[in-house]
Design a protein around this motif. Structure first.
Motif, PDB file in Angstrom:
ATOM      1  N   ASN A 190      64.711 150.255  32.145  1.00 38.89           N
ATOM      2  CA  ASN A 190      65.992 150.942  31.912  1.00 38.89           C
ATOM      3  C   ASN A 190      66.169 152.114  32.885  1.00 38.89           C
ATOM      4  OD1 ASN A 190      66.438 149.179  29.841  1.00 38.89           O
ATOM      5  ND2 ASN A 190      65.734 150.578  28.245  1.00 38.89           N
ATOM      6  N   VAL A 226      76.141 156.340  25.491  1.00 42.96           N
ATOM      7  CA  VAL A 226      76.039 155.754  24.147  1.00 42.96           C
ATOM      8  C   VAL A 226      74.645 155.143  23.991  1.00 42.96           C
ATOM      9  CG1 VAL A 226      77.003 154.016  22.572  1.00 42.96           C
ATOM     10  CG2 VAL A 226      78.516 155.264  24.146  1.00 42.96           C
ATOM     11  N   CYS A 232      71.695 157.008  23.615  1.00 46.27           N
ATOM     12  CA  CYS A 232      71.022 157.795  24.670  1.00 46.27           C
ATOM     13  C   CYS A 232      69.500 157.767  24.556  1.00 46.27           C
ATOM     14  CB  CYS A 232      71.528 159.229  24.664  1.00 46.27           C
ATOM     15  SG  CYS A 232      71.322 160.050  23.068  1.00 46.27           S
ATOM     16  N   GLY A 233      68.965 157.260  23.439  1.00 43.05           N
ATOM     17  CA  GLY A 233      67.508 157.144  23.317  1.00 43.05           C
ATOM     18  C   GLY A 233      66.834 158.498  23.495  1.00 43.05           C
ATOM     19  N   THR A 291      75.051 159.936  22.378  1.00 40.84           N
ATOM     20  CA  THR A 291      75.169 159.479  20.988  1.00 40.84           C
ATOM     21  C   THR A 291      74.008 158.534  20.713  1.00 40.84           C
ATOM     22  OG1 THR A 291      76.347 157.359  21.169  1.00 40.84           O
ATOM     23  CG2 THR A 291      77.663 159.357  21.439  1.00 40.84           C
ATOM     24  N   ASP A 292      73.500 158.608  19.492  1.00 42.66           N
ATOM     25  CA  ASP A 292      72.487 157.622  19.097  1.00 42.66           C
ATOM     26  C   ASP A 292      72.496 157.518  17.571  1.00 42.66           C
ATOM     27  OD1 ASP A 292      69.931 156.357  20.903  1.00 42.66           O
ATOM     28  OD2 ASP A 292      69.835 156.173  18.714  1.00 42.66           O
ATOM     29  N   SER A 293      72.397 156.295  17.086  1.00 42.84           N
ATOM     30  CA  SER A 293      72.416 156.080  15.630  1.00 42.84           C
ATOM     31  C   SER A 293      71.078 156.446  14.994  1.00 42.84           C
ATOM     32  CB  SER A 293      72.762 154.617  15.327  1.00 42.84           C
ATOM     33  OG  SER A 293      71.869 153.771  16.023  1.00 42.84           O
ATOM     34  N   ASP A 294      70.044 156.664  15.803  1.00 46.00           N
ATOM     35  CA  ASP A 294      68.700 156.906  15.278  1.00 46.00           C
ATOM     36  C   ASP A 294      68.365 158.405  15.348  1.00 46.00           C
ATOM     37  OD1 ASP A 294      65.969 155.357  14.689  1.00 46.00           O
ATOM     38  OD2 ASP A 294      65.564 157.089  15.990  1.00 46.00           O
ATOM     39  N   MET A 340      65.615 159.502  17.784  1.00 47.91           N
ATOM     40  CA  MET A 340      66.063 159.490  19.186  1.00 47.91           C
ATOM     41  C   MET A 340      66.928 160.711  19.483  1.00 47.91           C
ATOM     42  SD  MET A 340      64.759 156.964  20.746  1.00 47.91           S
ATOM     43  CE  MET A 340      63.289 157.119  19.780  1.00 47.91           C
ATOM     44  N   VAL A 368      72.938 151.948  28.436  1.00 49.29           N
ATOM     45  CA  VAL A 368      71.762 151.331  29.068  1.00 49.29           C
ATOM     46  C   VAL A 368      70.949 150.647  27.968  1.00 49.29           C
ATOM     47  CG1 VAL A 368      69.696 151.712  30.454  1.00 49.29           C
ATOM     48  CG2 VAL A 368      71.751 153.064  30.906  1.00 49.29           C
ATOM     49  N   ALA A 369      70.909 149.330  28.023  1.00 53.35           N
ATOM     50  CA  ALA A 369      70.191 148.522  27.021  1.00 53.35           C
ATOM     51  C   ALA A 369      70.713 148.785  25.611  1.00 53.35           C
ATOM     52  CB  ALA A 369      68.686 148.776  27.111  1.00 53.35           C
ATOM     53  N   HIS A 424      73.365 145.963  21.006  1.00 59.79           N
ATOM     54  CA  HIS A 424      73.200 146.487  19.640  1.00 59.79           C
ATOM     55  C   HIS A 424      74.560 146.550  18.934  1.00 59.79           C
ATOM     56  CE1 HIS A 424      69.013 148.297  19.650  1.00 59.79           C
ATOM     57  NE2 HIS A 424      69.187 148.133  20.951  1.00 59.79           N
ATOM     58  N   LEU A 425      75.649 146.453  19.687  1.00 61.26           N
ATOM     59  CA  LEU A 425      76.991 146.703  19.153  1.00 61.26           C
ATOM     60  C   LEU A 425      77.776 145.401  19.066  1.00 61.26           C
ATOM     61  CD1 LEU A 425      77.854 149.755  21.462  1.00 61.26           C
ATOM     62  CD2 LEU A 425      76.607 149.780  19.309  1.00 61.26           C
ATOM     63  N   PHE A 453      61.453 153.044  21.216  1.00 59.38           N
ATOM     64  CA  PHE A 453      62.774 153.322  20.670  1.00 59.38           C
ATOM     65  C   PHE A 453      63.276 152.064  19.964  1.00 59.38           C
ATOM     66  CE2 PHE A 453      63.446 151.180  24.464  1.00 59.38           C
ATOM     67  CZ  PHE A 453      63.486 151.973  25.599  1.00 59.38           C
ATOM     68  N   PRO A 454      64.295 152.202  19.090  1.00 57.19           N
ATOM     69  CA  PRO A 454      64.780 151.018  18.383  1.00 57.19           C
ATOM     70  C   PRO A 454      65.270 149.951  19.369  1.00 57.19           C
ATOM     71  CG  PRO A 454      65.681 153.016  17.416  1.00 57.19           C
ATOM     72  CD  PRO A 454      65.003 153.428  18.686  1.00 57.19           C
TER      73      PRO A 454
HETATM   74  C1  LIG Z   1      66.729 149.903  23.826  1.00 53.40           C
HETATM   75  S1  LIG Z   1      67.138 151.542  23.372  1.00 53.40           S
HETATM   76  C2  LIG Z   1      67.770 152.205  24.922  1.00 53.40           C
HETATM   77  C3  LIG Z   1      67.762 153.690  24.926  1.00 53.40           C
HETATM   78  C4  LIG Z   1      68.248 154.360  26.214  1.00 53.40           C
HETATM   79  N1  LIG Z   1      69.607 154.032  26.515  1.00 53.40           N
HETATM   80  C5  LIG Z   1      67.352 154.033  27.388  1.00 53.40           C
HETATM   81  O1  LIG Z   1      67.821 153.475  28.373  1.00 53.40           O
HETATM   82  O2  LIG Z   1      66.165 154.380  27.349  1.00 53.40           O
HETATM   83  C6  LIG Z   1      68.642 151.283  22.419  1.00 53.40           C
HETATM   84  C7  LIG Z   1      69.175 152.582  21.833  1.00 53.40           C
HETATM   85  O3  LIG Z   1      70.448 152.338  21.216  1.00 53.40           O
HETATM   86  C8  LIG Z   1      70.507 153.032  19.989  1.00 53.40           C
HETATM   87  N2  LIG Z   1      71.516 152.381  19.149  1.00 53.40           N
HETATM   88  C9  LIG Z   1      71.439 151.224  18.487  1.00 53.40           C
HETATM   89  N3  LIG Z   1      72.593 150.959  17.835  1.00 53.40           N
HETATM   90  C10 LIG Z   1      73.424 151.993  18.120  1.00 53.40           C
HETATM   91  C11 LIG Z   1      74.766 152.322  17.737  1.00 53.40           C
HETATM   92  N4  LIG Z   1      75.485 151.512  16.959  1.00 53.40           N
HETATM   93  N5  LIG Z   1      75.303 153.472  18.204  1.00 53.40           N
HETATM   94  C12 LIG Z   1      74.577 154.310  19.000  1.00 53.40           C
HETATM   95  N6  LIG Z   1      73.297 154.056  19.377  1.00 53.40           N
HETATM   96  C13 LIG Z   1      72.740 152.912  18.950  1.00 53.40           C
HETATM   97  C14 LIG Z   1      69.082 152.929  19.462  1.00 53.40           C
HETATM   98  O4  LIG Z   1      68.806 153.893  18.465  1.00 53.40           O
HETATM   99  C15 LIG Z   1      68.276 153.136  20.733  1.00 53.40           C
HETATM  100  O5  LIG Z   1      68.018 154.498  20.991  1.00 53.40           O
END
Ligand SMILES: C[S@@+](CC[C@H](N)C(=O)[O-])C[C@H]1O[C@@H](n2cnc3c(N)ncnc32)[C@H](O)[C@@H]1O
Length: 221
Positions: free
Chosen positions: A22, A43, A45-46, A64-67, A70, A104-105, A109-110, A174-175
């Motif tokens: 990533n 979105v 942001c991990g 923003t992050d749902s976790d 994170m 990014v990755a 999830h959405l 991370f999730p």
């Molecule tokens: C695979 S990680 C990638 C994290 C970061 N973007 C990176 O490149 O290292 C996916 C991230 O998306 C977050 N995530 C999952 N569903 C989400 C949602 N509905 N809204 C915001 N964040 C979300 C997870 O909590 C996690 O931090």
């Protein structure tokens, strides 16, 4: 004991020369920043690495992050950066007016159609959407790209991390979620909801999506 097969040997080689698939794309994002740089939103942001890299380029950067874990890590990572803030608000509740939205990755999830529609609403004209995405292989073309990624993965690892890592330590996770929408389907959605979007297959088992929201048309009569 049976000698390890080629897959196990490849895994071991990758573990000795680790690299983030990533973070590798942060440079791709930073080379494509929009002209206006008031507000950027990352979105999902991990751990906040991209927020920190975008901070010098924008008046305001929102992660923003749902976790909750994170969000905590991102806030810690960006503690010395007064223009960065972090929220748990979902995409649907963010206020409009963004010059850049990054994922990014995260897109897998959405809900794909909801997310693309919402991004289009949130961006100002001229604003940019940059995605580094994952998609499951569904066609022979996808499978060939995955094969190329599998072969180049340890080579890139050797270049980025030439000294073998024998610590056995893993970076904090991370999730994650398994992607379910194949590349061709992501492209079809993007082309219909974000006309002019460009999708490109990349190494590291990733694709990129790039879209600039058109400027408003002015009436001439
Ligand atoms: C695979 S990680 C990638 C994290 C970061 N973007 C990176 O490149 O290292 C996916 C991230 O998306 C977050 N995530 C999952 N569903 C989400 C949602 N509905 N809204 C915001 N964040 C979300 C997870 O909590 C996690 O931090």
């Amino acid at each position: 004991m049976r000698p390890p097969g080629p897959a196990a040997a490849l895994d071991a080689l990758n573990a000795r020369h680790p690299w983030s698939h990533n973070d590798h794309f942060h440079g791709w994002i930073l080379r494509r920043l929009p002209e206006h740089r008031r507000r950027a939103i990352d979105v999902g942001c991990g751990r906040g690495g991209l927020l920190a890299r975008m901070a010098p380029h924008f008046d305001e950067v929102l992660g923003t992050d749902s976790d909750a874990e994170m969000r905590h890590r991102s806030a810690e990572r960006c503690a010395g950066l007064p223009n960065v803030s972090v929220t748990g608000s979902p995409l649907s509740e963010l206020s409009p007016g963004a010059d850049l939205i990054t994922m990014v990755a995260v897109l897998h999830h959405l809900d794909l159609a909801d997310a693309l529609t919402r991004v289009s609403d949130l961006l100002d004209p001229g604003g940019r959407f940059l995605v580094v995405g994952l998609a499951p292989p569904a066609t022979l073309h996808d499978q060939l790209w995955n094969l190329v990624s599998a072969v180049t993965n340890p080579v890139i690892g050797l270049v980025k991390h030439p000294r073998p890592d024998r610590s056995g330590r893993q970076p904090p996770g991370f999730p994650v979620a398994d992607p379910t929408v194949p590349f061709d389907e992501v492209r079809a959605h993007a082309e219909s909801l974000l006309p002019g979007a460009t999708l490109t297959r990349r190494l590291a088992f990733r694709y990129t999506l790039e879209w600039t929201k058109p400027q408003r048309r002015h009436r001439t009569t």
